[in-house]
Design a protein around this motif. Sequence first.
Motif, PDB file in Angstrom:
ATOM      1  N   THR A 135       6.982 -13.327 -34.220  1.00 20.78           N
ATOM      2  CA  THR A 135       6.073 -13.136 -33.092  1.00 20.78           C
ATOM      3  C   THR A 135       4.702 -12.673 -33.579  1.00 20.78           C
ATOM      4  O   THR A 135       3.670 -13.127 -33.076  1.00 20.78           O
ATOM      5  CB  THR A 135       6.688 -12.135 -32.086  1.00 20.78           C
ATOM      6  OG1 THR A 135       7.950 -12.672 -31.660  1.00 20.78           O
ATOM      7  CG2 THR A 135       5.803 -11.943 -30.880  1.00 20.78           C
ATOM      8  N   ASP A 159      11.288 -18.003 -27.103  1.00 22.48           N
ATOM      9  CA  ASP A 159      12.377 -17.089 -27.472  1.00 22.48           C
ATOM     10  C   ASP A 159      13.059 -16.651 -26.178  1.00 22.48           C
ATOM     11  O   ASP A 159      12.941 -15.510 -25.733  1.00 22.48           O
ATOM     12  CB  ASP A 159      11.822 -15.902 -28.262  1.00 22.48           C
ATOM     13  CG  ASP A 159      12.923 -15.007 -28.823  1.00 22.48           C
ATOM     14  OD1 ASP A 159      14.112 -15.269 -28.524  1.00 22.48           O
ATOM     15  OD2 ASP A 159      12.607 -14.047 -29.545  1.00 22.48           O
ATOM     16  N   ASP A 242       6.663 -19.790 -30.416  1.00 24.27           N
ATOM     17  CA  ASP A 242       7.410 -18.652 -30.957  1.00 24.27           C
ATOM     18  C   ASP A 242       8.879 -18.865 -30.592  1.00 24.27           C
ATOM     19  O   ASP A 242       9.224 -18.954 -29.422  1.00 24.27           O
ATOM     20  CB  ASP A 242       6.892 -17.341 -30.346  1.00 24.27           C
ATOM     21  CG  ASP A 242       7.522 -16.117 -31.009  1.00 24.27           C
ATOM     22  OD1 ASP A 242       8.049 -16.236 -32.131  1.00 24.27           O
ATOM     23  OD2 ASP A 242       7.482 -15.028 -30.388  1.00 24.27           O
TER      24      ASP A 242
HETATM   25 MG   LIG Z   1       9.860 -12.322 -31.925  1.00 23.90          MG
END
Ligand SMILES: [Mg+2]
Length: 385
Positions: A135, A159, A242
């Motif tokens: 991240t 995510d 991400d």
């Molecule tokens: Mg992360």
Amino acid sequence: MDALTRAGFAPTSFESGAAPNGPFDLAVIDCERGDVPATALYAALRADDVPVLLLIGADGDLPIGLGASSDDLALKPMPPEALVFRLQALLIRTGGHLPTESGAWASSESLTAASVAGEGHVVSIFAPKGGVGKTTVAVNVAVALRQQTRAEVLLFDADVGVGNVTAVLDVPYRLGLADLSDSPPEEWTDTAFEHAVSTHTASGLRVMTWGTDPAESERVSVDLLLAALRWARNHHSYVIVDNHPGYDDRTMAMLAVSNEIFLVVTPEVGALRNSAQFLVLARELGLASVVKVIVNRANHGIGLEAMASALGLPIAATVVSSGPKAVIAMNEGMPVITKFPREKIADDLHRVARLISQPDGPQETAPEMTARRWWTGFGTRASSA
Ligand SMILES: [Mg+2]
Ligand SMILES: Nc1ncnc2c1ncn2[C@@H]1O[C@H](COP(=O)(O)OP(=O)(O)OP(=O)(O)O)[C@@H](O)[C@H]1O
């Protein structure tokens, strides 16, 4: 066949030369099976524009007449899970839909008709292991890319259920993809996706998240994520994704459609071993050529040459450990590159972004490498890590 059936495919096999009765969405030809007149079968499938995966033996030889540049090739032996991922990736790349768990084919005119022209460049930030800095890299590289190019950049938080880039980057929260999950695919329109985007005022970076409530995460389907990504690449020059650590279907789908995968590794045995296992899978899936290795916290632990040699890939870029600075910045909702622009970590993260903004620029030199397959024996099963 069992693994494919479990994944929702409806496979049919042909042992003899009888002409198969289509239509088919995909085909796999085992080039080593002498009992099938593979060339005739191949020609029939190609005439129907069926994407073909050719399984070839360890010698890598293709039978004469087989193999157009658009075909996927895979080396035998191939574990069943890898074949499933490989076919899912092929389906996604050729604009198809993944079979749903019920075995029915998800289909929607609006999705298949979606234009993929003017494609933005999609970079997945990935690690099979949690907590290595995905991240941090994703947020800062997205902001750096925006600063370097002034182009439209989207940070895409895939995510699902866990990550939340809006917790570490201060953006006004609007909607997440989970809010679209009850709508039928026809309602996944440009306007709907645009409503799920927030803008980071200081940088102009655009941010899309899966949502915030873990209880809703199961509703964010692979198809919804892929539709969002398709929209994203049509409306941005760059999309930075991400990802969730691990090999779940959503993550594998994101990796399969990315132009590049930045594999984040920390210089520790555990992270290195997990990354080496991922690279085995990536090679099986035909994704290895798009992987670049980014070493985070590179100044502590195993040396770079040893890491490159263990992974069998050069190190594309490194990021130093900033002590508590990355955490301080995150806690304030700021990217570390703007909170501490003069620190080495800011230079390093800008250099990672330049791998994307200046792909032909000078690259860090890496030692000559031969893969030391010290991870052989850990197995290559694609189950969750
Ligand atoms: Mg992360
Ligand atoms: N180079 C660095 N220097 C100092 N701290 C760092 C660095 N990279 C990451 N961190 C810190 O390490 C922690 C984990 O980083 P991050 O959340 O980016 O990892 P992640 O891989 O996304 O984790 P997860 O798998 O949980 O999503 C954070 O507190 C972050 O601020």
